[in-house]
Every structure is written in structure tokens, then in C-alpha cells.
Scaffold this active site. Sequence first.
Site, short mmCIF file in Angstrom:
data_model
loop_
_atom_site.label_atom_id
_atom_site.label_comp_id
_atom_site.label_asym_id
_atom_site.label_seq_id
_atom_site.Cartn_x
_atom_site.Cartn_y
_atom_site.Cartn_z
N GLY A 6 7.54 -5.19 -0.45
CA GLY A 6 6.85 -4.54 0.87
C GLY A 6 6.42 -3.07 0.50
CG ASP A 7 6.85 -0.58 3.83
OD1 ASP A 7 7.83 -1.21 3.81
OD2 ASP A 7 6.80 0.21 4.92
#
Length: 205
Positions: free
Chosen positions: A55-56
Site C-alpha cells: 500500500g502506502d
Amino acid sequence: KREAPQLALLFLDLDRFKTINDSLGHDVGDKLLQAVAERLKPCVRKGDTVCRQGGDEFILILANINDIEAVAHVAEKILVTLQNPFRITGHELAITTSIGISIYPSDGDGADRLIKNADAAMYHAKQCGRNSYQFFTEDMNVRVHKRLLLEASLRQALERDEFVLYYQPQISLESGHMIGMEALVRWQHPQQGLLSPATFISVAE
């Protein structure tokens, strides 16, 4: 373990990345993640590790550290580096990060424990206003665990209709008459009794 070195694990989560990803599309989001990775690399030494966790989220491993101040310096350098806007396919994007830090061996003697503790510290950084870093402490871990339990209980509270409204009159000091009413939510918790908003409102929001 044989050489007894200290190392630091930094767990980074980009603040409000989902907003950029959802509004401008995954292609812009992917390019932003690549640009973030490029900026992270110069913040560490050649022997250190920078990786994308998913993801981030990014994980940095700083090997053979001599003091905690050096780790804090790296975290501050990352915050400053990421504050400069990114130019991605014609968009100027501003992004910040929240960083949680755990230290080997004091905060864990294995990868899973170090990541878990750094993750807990990162959530604490978000609670403190984002765009900051926090070191892991056992006390912080307990608070994060309590927050997770509170979140789970809140969902059940909605289903069980445990929230109640209390109306507090507003009185004019000049006339002595009631001029208004304030609605205040309370939580009738099955085990802890009547809870004030100070206990749960920040999590509910």
C-alpha cells in the site's frame, strides 16, 4: 545477535495517500509511491534498507546504529524531504508521512515484533497530528491496544443502540431564563457504565 549491534526499524505511512489515489487514480498513486521511494534512498546510508511494505507503507532498516539521536535525525530528514511538493503527470502533490520507530534489541528480538511495535508507534504519531515520528514504548503499545478494543466496542455499541442523548439547558445569566439546549451524547457501556464523550468521541470521529 553475536555482534550485539543496535538497529532501528522505521515504519512509514503516507498521510492521506488514499485521497490522492482515489481522486486522481491508481496510475498517479503508483508514480507518487515511486517518487517517494526515490526521495527516501538518499536519507539513509548505503548499508541500510529501504523497502515498500505494501500500500502506502514503507519500512527502513538502519543497521549498526550508535545512538538514538542519529535515528531521530534520519526521521527528521525524511519529514523535511517529503514535505516538498511532488510533480506527478501535471499535478503538484503535497504529502507528509507518519513514522513509528522500534529499536533492536530493546523493542524486540525478531522482525515480527519490531514491525508490530514500530507500527504501533506510527499510529501514535498519526494521533499526535501526523507529519511526525514517535519511538515505541510499552506504554504506547498498551494505549494502541486499548484504542483497538474501543473501536471494536464502538461498532457493537451502534448495533446495540447503546448511545443515549442528554439535554443540557443553557441559562441566561441576565434574565435567568432558559434560552437554549445543548445535546450531549453518552455511551451506556455494558461493563463500564455511563461514559462521557471524552472517552470515545475522538475514536468515533
